[in-house]
Design a protein around this motif. Structure first.
Motif, PDB file in Angstrom:
ATOM      1  N   PHE A  82      16.462  -4.385  -6.142  1.00 17.46           N
ATOM      2  CA  PHE A  82      15.156  -5.053  -6.937  1.00 17.46           C
ATOM      3  C   PHE A  82      13.944  -4.418  -6.660  1.00 17.46           C
ATOM      4  O   PHE A  82      13.233  -4.337  -7.751  1.00 17.46           O
ATOM      5  N   PHE A  83      13.804  -4.020  -5.519  1.00 15.78           N
ATOM      6  CA  PHE A  83      12.682  -2.965  -5.338  1.00 15.78           C
ATOM      7  C   PHE A  83      12.412  -1.864  -6.135  1.00 15.78           C
ATOM      8  O   PHE A  83      11.409  -1.738  -6.916  1.00 15.78           O
ATOM      9  N   SER A  84      13.642  -1.079  -6.594  1.00 13.29           N
ATOM     10  CA  SER A  84      13.704  -0.091  -7.301  1.00 13.29           C
ATOM     11  C   SER A  84      13.485  -0.375  -8.836  1.00 13.29           C
ATOM     12  O   SER A  84      12.680   0.449  -9.378  1.00 13.29           O
ATOM     13  N   ARG A  85      14.096  -1.425  -9.053  1.00 11.84           N
ATOM     14  CA  ARG A  85      13.857  -1.914 -10.565  1.00 11.84           C
ATOM     15  C   ARG A  85      12.518  -2.296 -10.875  1.00 11.84           C
ATOM     16  O   ARG A  85      11.743  -1.889 -11.764  1.00 11.84           O
ATOM     17  N   VAL A  86      11.590  -2.950  -9.934  1.00 12.49           N
ATOM     18  CA  VAL A  86      10.254  -3.268 -10.059  1.00 12.49           C
ATOM     19  C   VAL A  86       9.371  -1.976 -10.231  1.00 12.49           C
ATOM     20  O   VAL A  86       8.577  -1.851 -11.028  1.00 12.49           O
ATOM     21  N   ASN A  87       9.719  -1.188  -9.255  1.00 11.42           N
ATOM     22  CA  ASN A  87       8.653   0.076  -9.119  1.00 11.42           C
ATOM     23  C   ASN A  87       9.066   0.988 -10.541  1.00 11.42           C
ATOM     24  O   ASN A  87       8.210   1.595 -11.067  1.00 11.42           O
ATOM     25  N   SER A 116       0.684  -1.284  -0.085  1.00 12.81           N
ATOM     26  CA  SER A 116       0.143  -0.085   0.020  1.00 12.81           C
ATOM     27  C   SER A 116       0.744   1.430   0.047  1.00 12.81           C
ATOM     28  O   SER A 116       0.628   2.215   0.705  1.00 12.81           O
ATOM     29  N   GLY A 117       1.864   1.354  -0.815  1.00  8.26           N
ATOM     30  CA  GLY A 117       2.658   2.390  -1.068  1.00  8.26           C
ATOM     31  C   GLY A 117       4.102   2.412  -0.075  1.00  8.26           C
ATOM     32  O   GLY A 117       5.119   3.005  -0.507  1.00  8.26           O
ATOM     33  N   ARG A 118       4.096   1.605   0.950  1.00 10.03           N
ATOM     34  CA  ARG A 118       5.242   1.357   1.668  1.00 10.03           C
ATOM     35  C   ARG A 118       5.463   0.083   2.017  1.00 10.03           C
ATOM     36  O   ARG A 118       4.336  -0.713   2.695  1.00 10.03           O
ATOM     37  N   LEU A 119       6.525  -0.754   1.860  1.00  4.92           N
ATOM     38  CA  LEU A 119       6.739  -2.174   2.246  1.00  4.92           C
ATOM     39  C   LEU A 119       7.787  -1.976   3.332  1.00  4.92           C
ATOM     40  O   LEU A 119       8.834  -1.488   3.373  1.00  4.92           O
ATOM     41  N   LYS A 120       7.318  -2.628   4.455  1.00  2.00           N
ATOM     42  CA  LYS A 120       8.287  -2.679   5.733  1.00  2.00           C
ATOM     43  C   LYS A 120       9.119  -3.903   5.896  1.00  2.00           C
ATOM     44  O   LYS A 120       8.464  -4.992   5.616  1.00  2.00           O
ATOM     45  N   VAL A 121      10.268  -3.925   5.878  1.00  2.00           N
ATOM     46  CA  VAL A 121      11.026  -5.053   6.119  1.00  2.00           C
ATOM     47  C   VAL A 121      11.891  -4.857   7.223  1.00  2.00           C
ATOM     48  O   VAL A 121      12.053  -3.673   7.724  1.00  2.00           O
ATOM     49  N   ALA A 122      12.646  -5.875   7.810  1.00  2.00           N
ATOM     50  CA  ALA A 122      13.478  -5.724   9.127  1.00  2.00           C
ATOM     51  C   ALA A 122      14.910  -6.390   8.854  1.00  2.00           C
ATOM     52  O   ALA A 122      15.172  -7.113   9.338  1.00  2.00           O
ATOM     53  N   PRO A 123      15.784  -5.577   8.168  1.00  2.65           N
ATOM     54  CA  PRO A 123      17.091  -5.773   8.361  1.00  2.65           C
ATOM     55  C   PRO A 123      17.803  -5.835   9.775  1.00  2.65           C
ATOM     56  O   PRO A 123      18.836  -6.765   9.955  1.00  2.65           O
ATOM     57  N   GLU A 124      17.170  -4.787  10.516  1.00  2.38           N
ATOM     58  CA  GLU A 124      17.552  -4.765  12.027  1.00  2.38           C
ATOM     59  C   GLU A 124      18.949  -4.136  12.279  1.00  2.38           C
ATOM     60  O   GLU A 124      18.836  -3.382  13.383  1.00  2.38           O
ATOM     61  N   HIS A 125      19.809  -4.438  11.597  1.00  4.89           N
ATOM     62  CA  HIS A 125      21.047  -3.583  11.665  1.00  4.89           C
ATOM     63  C   HIS A 125      21.915  -3.600  10.466  1.00  4.89           C
ATOM     64  O   HIS A 125      21.669  -4.334   9.251  1.00  4.89           O
ATOM     65  N   ALA A 151      10.098  -0.261 -13.465  1.00  9.26           N
ATOM     66  CA  ALA A 151       9.525  -0.939 -14.432  1.00  9.26           C
ATOM     67  C   ALA A 151       7.831  -0.734 -14.588  1.00  9.26           C
ATOM     68  O   ALA A 151       7.283  -0.779 -15.683  1.00  9.26           O
ATOM     69  N   HIS A 152       7.190  -0.710 -13.325  1.00 16.16           N
ATOM     70  CA  HIS A 152       5.601  -0.622 -13.552  1.00 16.16           C
ATOM     71  C   HIS A 152       5.207   0.970 -13.148  1.00 16.16           C
ATOM     72  O   HIS A 152       4.216   1.067 -12.781  1.00 16.16           O
ATOM     73  N   GLY A 153       6.200   1.903 -12.968  1.00 12.37           N
ATOM     74  CA  GLY A 153       5.776   3.272 -12.865  1.00 12.37           C
ATOM     75  C   GLY A 153       5.318   3.488 -11.499  1.00 12.37           C
ATOM     76  O   GLY A 153       4.432   4.312 -11.394  1.00 12.37           O
ATOM     77  N   LEU A 154       5.636   3.033 -10.597  1.00 15.08           N
ATOM     78  CA  LEU A 154       5.237   3.079  -9.314  1.00 15.08           C
ATOM     79  C   LEU A 154       6.177   3.899  -8.489  1.00 15.08           C
ATOM     80  O   LEU A 154       7.318   3.836  -8.739  1.00 15.08           O
ATOM     81  N   LYS A 155       5.877   4.474  -7.334  1.00 14.28           N
ATOM     82  CA  LYS A 155       6.647   5.368  -6.447  1.00 14.28           C
ATOM     83  C   LYS A 155       6.483   4.962  -5.105  1.00 14.28           C
ATOM     84  O   LYS A 155       5.882   5.847  -4.207  1.00 14.28           O
TER      85      LYS A 155
END
Length: 622
Positions: free
Chosen positions: A493-498, A461-470, A500-504
């Motif tokens: 990968f996230f940037s490339r997909v965005n 929904s516009g923001r994907l939360k991930v947890a690299p933690e450190h 390619a699909h015109g997403l921000k």
């Protein structure tokens, strides 16, 4: 919102009991949470499970323990037993911040009001019930009882506490996910057996006499079926013994066929029977398919319950987690083996959600303890039956682990095809080290790449939360998390997909400060590393030691339970504060303090990366 009739719920009062045509009940459950009749709330799950087994069950949510105790008296003595639980969270985590300050709200209480439960409700509730009804069995369950089943460090009291069964008046603890166990307890008592005869029931903790094994003080006994741990008194005297105990506790919690654990507390022995084998799909379906209304009880008259608001339009698709993160309690409570629902069961619940009158077409989450472990597990089950490792992903992905995300993709597609569903979001944490793992199998690797792409394009929904933690490999190794290089790979990968699909869309990482193994310089390097990625961190927290995690044991003992080697940990408030400030390097109010600290550590290189002399403040890329 249309609220079902009161007789659609388990009774919370004598009046409601009479409406159902009952004169008495078999079981009364006391919970520190509000009563929400939903499969994400433990009291509802246990109550509905017992109801399905043929028992009459009442629930007393958030009883008043400070008045004349009428909430505890109103149903009288049940025919079988009382059940007590602190709720969905450990009460001390619920009540206090990482700085040990009292919280001003409670997400599991109507209106978010604080003060509706005491500290340690398991102890308080069971002690009251024992005074009022001395002859009625009391069973403790829930996350608080589960995580405190043996000697454990309590961060809020800053001391090693004994098993909760020593501190409270309950007869036994049912730990972990309780459906199987609670029905077995009810059947045994219903058949006329005393609780004293239930000495070997899986997933129970009891007080008992000494085991018939070699129990020499100062040495852990490991037999074919039993492990005798260091005594509570020995652990009080020698923190290294507490660390040594924990390795066995964690391993047996994550074993498919665990051993019985024993620990002496003075003249009393605590016996922890092994967990049940992982639930089958049919068993998990049976729990989720119970006749929940999925709504708070009408007694709350529409008051907002924040914890319910978060999950009201979400669907849980599995239990268990094999990530084994050092600071997480999921596997200690649910186990590391994944128990997945069938697609049919998930779709039944999705259709139920679409019929809710406030549903607008958007599922907030189709996930679980981790978003992407649905139907994953060992390819060769016989190897899993022998495995004691708490993580299938650390230090690297287990070669026996099936990482095929196609069943999950198929489930997503089926959910999105349900009439009334406009979009399904994934709100649970995604293990990108799992979805990006290269197996060497072309079909699986393509499917997993497709999963990552569809996740980004269709379920965010516009923001994907991930947890690299450190960012420090040393700290990440202690956390049992992958190297930060993998975050870089996923971010690209996230940037490339965005693109390619015109997403921000944004990728929002979570980070932790003051975790065992983390020094101030590691946080300074984290600040410089994340600044280079143009990140102004939002999702951050100071490490909070909670009972029965590897990280907590290191924090308290100073030793790593698996190596017994010393591990540095920032424990005093000033040292923790010194680490946390690096999250906010971009805030002008922190610049002077950070500058002094970096000069003291002789890290002018990091100073130049954070605050280039040629740039105005706050720093922006040109």
């Amino acid at each position: 919102m249309m609220i079902p009739r009161v007789d659609a719920y388990l009774p919370t009062s004598v009046k409601e009991m009479k409406i159902l045509g009952w004169d008495s009940v078999d079981v009364v459950l006391f919970s520190g949470d509000a009563y929400v009749d939903h499969p994400s709330f433990g009291a509802a799950v246990i109550g509905r499970t017992l109801q399905a087994a043929g028992y009459r069950v009442a629930i007393v949510p958030q009883p008043n323990w400070q008045d004349d105790l009428r909430d505890f008296r109103k149903f009288g003595a049940p025919r079988l037993f009382f059940g007590v639980s602190a709720g969905a969270m450990d009460s001390m985590v619920n009540h206090y911040t990482a700085a040990r300050r009292r919280r001003s709200d409670d997400a599991y209480t109507p209106g978010g009001r604080h003060g509706a439960r005491p500290d340690y409700p398991t102890v308080v509730y069971s002690d009251i019930l024992r005074r009022l009804f001395p002859g009625t069995p009391i069973i403790a369950g829930g996350i608080e009882a589960s995580m405190r089943r043996l000697s454990h460090y309590d961060y809020w009291e800053d001391r090693l506490r004994p098993s909760l069964l020593i501190d409270c008046s309950a007869d036994l603890i049912s730990y972990g996910m309780g459906e199987k166990c609670v029905v077995e307890i009810a059947r045994h008592i219903d058949s006329g057996e005393s609780l004293d005869s239930l000495t070997c029931l899986p997933q129970t903790v009891i007080r008992t006499s000494a085991p018939g094994m070699d129990c020499r003080e100062g040495k852990i006994y490991v037999g074919e079926q039993d492990i005798v741990l260091h005594s509570y008194e020995r652990c009080q005297a020698d923190k290294r013994c507490q660390a040594e105990n924990f390795r066995h506790i964690e391993q047996q919690s994550n074993s498919m066929h665990g051993k019985t654990l024993w620990q002496r507390h003075g003249d009393i022995w605590i016996k922890v029977n092994p967990m049940y084998p992982p639930m089958t799909t049919e068993e998990v379906d049976a729990s989720f398919d119970l006749p929940y209304t999925r709504l708070p009880h009408p007694r709350y008259k529409g008051k907002r319950i924040p914890a319910y608001d978060m999950i009201r339009h979400s669907v849980n698709i599995h239990r268990g987690c094999f990530g084994g993160c050092s600071f997480c309690t999921i596997s200690a409570h649910q186990g590391k083996f994944i128990a997945s629902r069938s697609k049919e069961s998930v779709l039944r619940e999705v259709r139920q959600v679409t019929r809710m009158d406030d549903f607008k077409g958007y599922l907030s989450d189709v996930g679980g303890p981790s978003a992407n472990m649905y139907r994953l597990g060992g390819k060769d089950r016989s190897l899993c039956e022998k495995c004691l490792k708490p993580s299938c992903l650390h230090p690297s992905v287990c070669p026996n682990l099936n990482t095929d995300h196609r069943p999950l993709l198929d489930l997503y597609h089926a959910v999105d095809d349900v009439p009334g569903v406009k979009k399904s979001f994934i709100g649970s944490g995604v293990r990108y080290d799992l979805s990006m793992h290269h197996t060497g199998d072309g079909e699986i690797d393509r499917a997993n790449r497709q999963y990552n792409e569809e996740l980004i394009t269709s379920h965010v929904s516009g923001r994907l939360k991930v947890a690299p933690e450190h960012t420090s490999d040393v700290v990440l190794d202690i956390m049992r998390k992958p190297t930060f290089r993998l975050y870089h790979e996923f971010s690209r990968f996230f940037s490339r997909v965005n693109s390619a699909h015109g997403l921000k869309q944004q990728l929002i990482p979570y980070f932790i400060s003051s975790h065992p193994g983390c020094r101030e310089v590691d946080m300074a390097e984290l600040a410089a590393e994340t600044k280079s990625l143009d990140l102004h961190l939002e999702q951050v927290q100071d490490f909070t030691p909670t009972p029965m995690t590897l990280s907590t044991e290191i924090y308290y003992t100073g030793f790593h339970p698996y190596t017994l080697k010393p591990v540095f940990t920032a424990t005093d408030p000033e040292a923790k504060k010194a680490q946390r400030k690096y999250f906010f390097w971009y805030d002008p109010s922190y610049r002077q303090d950070i500058t002094r600290s970096l000069m003291r550590m002789h890290r002018t290189d990091l100073l130049a990366r954070l605050f280039p002399r040629s740039a105005s403040y706050p720093y922006r890329k040109k």
